[in-house]
Design an enzyme around this catalytic site. Structure first.
Site, mmCIF file in Angstrom:
data_model
loop_
_atom_site.group_PDB
_atom_site.id
_atom_site.type_symbol
_atom_site.label_atom_id
_atom_site.label_comp_id
_atom_site.label_asym_id
_atom_site.label_seq_id
_atom_site.Cartn_x
_atom_site.Cartn_y
_atom_site.Cartn_z
ATOM 1 N N GLU A 116 -3.420 8.174 -3.531
ATOM 2 C CA GLU A 116 -3.905 7.332 -4.610
ATOM 3 C C GLU A 116 -5.368 7.657 -4.856
ATOM 4 O OE1 GLU A 116 -4.440 2.609 -5.063
ATOM 5 O OE2 GLU A 116 -2.423 3.219 -4.496
ATOM 6 N N HIS A 164 -2.410 0.533 -9.540
ATOM 7 C CA HIS A 164 -3.080 -0.399 -8.609
ATOM 8 C C HIS A 164 -3.888 -1.457 -9.373
ATOM 9 C CE1 HIS A 164 -4.494 -0.684 -4.174
ATOM 10 N NE2 HIS A 164 -4.414 -1.873 -4.730
ATOM 11 N N ARG A 224 0.859 -1.183 0.000
ATOM 12 C CA ARG A 224 0.000 0.000 0.000
ATOM 13 C C ARG A 224 0.894 1.231 0.000
ATOM 14 N NH1 ARG A 224 -3.399 -2.884 -1.499
ATOM 15 N NH2 ARG A 224 -5.464 -3.306 -0.624
#
Lengths: 323, 323
Positions: free
Chosen positions: B267, B286, B239
């Site tokens: 993000e 992602h 992450r």
């Protein structure tokens, strides 16, 4: 003492590591006078090696630093024994193959374009040239952004030392492996080249890693592209002439297949050649084996051959014996 | 009968494959009225899931389709049990990690630029932004065009199910593996997070695959970048907040390290963010787990949890129990 000529660009320290009782003769790129040597280690770039050859006298043995030696017989003639660097570049070449497969399955060319555009978006917002060409009639949510290697079927065409190394590296990915070689074998099953067309419809990934010979020239041509499944990935880590470039350009432009190439026909690929702008293609300029380990690995193989030559033992990597 | 809400975009055929005695309630993206369900399978895109939540009543159990669940506790509050899709995305995430390592070691971003320029050239003729940043004082002939993974040392930070899968996939490449996890273990040796700084100087490749928690926030910051060897490759498949983005941008711009990221902080990464234009970087938006197998794998894990829930057995993938 045996006189062994080698490209002067290679570090002499590497040669001394092998502690052989030979006289090492450095051959500079611009060599302009005759030199008498017994054994020739040619420059790995054929154009440089070919410039040197007319100045060499007395060569009885050529020890190539490469696996492919296709230019050598025509240059040195029939009275010289030619050995290749069998095994030296297995790891680097097999790694490139796995890396190239992954780059296409993970759609890295698309994601590099997105990265350079500086806008966070994903595959379904991507330019049309990145539309998926694989066969997948199922609806998907979340949308498919990349593919998995695991579970796919790969056909290895040319099951020599590098082909086996590729299979070893694919092991953790539970890839079903189909193998083709000049001669059929069992345990594991290796099919003869005559079965190639029957196997192509199962090849989601078709890996070419066989020598360039008269028999393998254009082994992959229009009929073979037509037999591959829609969206199949062709990987050429062998030599350019094994594939018909015209048929390859057609298949790529038609969105029939994807391809990763480290070699082309012709090579170097000229400016303006249609292959440069084909979709679903990753093209590297014949660099797969050019890792930092190249020279040390290739010279270790050559040194082994030299030891056997001096001891009068049979050579191991003869690709063409002197007549 | 247990009422299980799921995103309507997911094919109901996939759910029926599991033949569970539950009532499946499709939750459309634009849901505008209250719905009573017992179990919620949220949309894998958090923004969509968060829009749905205010309309749900009676939820006692959340079954995430993802490994990371960091947004869920703050949205659903303390009285709901949260399970993740432990194991469902191991293969896809580990494959992305290996693919990203290979893409950078083989210098595919450079070779894609060369391919698009349509001029056959190699790394020594490449633009300055592709100058090698690795430490290698030896002279090389032929010139180094790419690197080998084999023989390198990789540090896996977060040795859970995906970390182990990454190790399994690196097996054929004879990579020396160093492991770090919250709790130290033996056989194989897993070092505690407190040893991280001592291990970083050996990490030619540092792979982050640990959960985002308060303890792991900015685990990799300026001191950690300073400890990595020159030219090391940082891979973030975990992450974004695990890494300090400011420190990462500095380290990349200074030519200290290379990086492959599937996640960023923030993000999505906004337009104009300095990370977009950093050198020696591969950034994917992602997508690592978003393969065609995503939904089937994640729903299989959720269905297992549902079976246990209905049978009154302990759940396996609880990341936060209800109070």
């Amino acid at each position: 003492m045996l006189r062994v000529g080698y490209p002067s660009a290679i570090s002499v320290d590497l040669l001394r590591d092998f502690a052989l009782e030979v006289e090492w003769i450095a051959l500079p790129d611009g060599l302009d006078h005759q030199i008498k040597i017994d054994v020739w280690i040619p420059d790995p770039y054929p154009t440089r090696a070919i410039r040197i050859w007319p100045h060499l006298r007395g060569v009885r043995l050529v020890l190539s630093l490469l696996a492919g030696t296709e230019w050598i017989p025509g240059v040195v003639g029939p009275h010289v024994t030619i050995c290749n660097a069998h095994g030296a570049h297995n790891v680097a070449t097999a790694e490139w193959t796995v890396a190239a497969i992954f780059a296409l399955l993970k759609h890295f060319p698309l994601y590099l374009d997105i990265q350079r555009s500086g806008i966070w978006k994903r595959r379904f917002e991507a330019p049309a040239q990145y539309a998926s060409i694989t066969q997948d009639p199922r609806p998907h949510y979340p949308p498919v952004m990349l593919e998995e290697l695991s579970g796919k079927t790969a056909l290895i065409v040319g099951y020599g030392a590098i082909g086996k190394e590729i299979e070893r590296m694919l092991e953790p990915f539970r890839v079903e492996i189909l193998r083709v070689a000049r001669t059929a074998r069992a345990l594991p099953t290796v099919y003869p080249v005559s079965d190639l067309n029957a196997l192509l419809p199962r090849a989601e990934i078709a890996i070419l890693i066989l020598p360039a010979t008269a028999e393998t020239q254009r082994l992959i041509d229009r009929p073979q592209f037509a037999l591959l499944p829609q969206g199949a990935l062709l990987v050429n880590a062998a030599r350019g002439p094994v594939v018909s470039t015209d048929a390859l350009v057609e298949a790529l432009r038609a969105g029939r297949i994807r391809a990763a190439l480290d070699v082309t026909d012709p090579e170097p690929l000229p400016e303006g050649h249609p292959l440069w702008s084909c979709p679903n293609l990753l093209l590297t300029p014949h660099v797969a084996a050019s890792s930092p380990q190249f020279a040390a690995n290739a010279l270790r193989t050559a040194a082994g051959e030299l030891c056997r030559y001096m001891a009068g033992e049979p050579l191991r990597n003869v690709v063409r014996a002197a007549v």
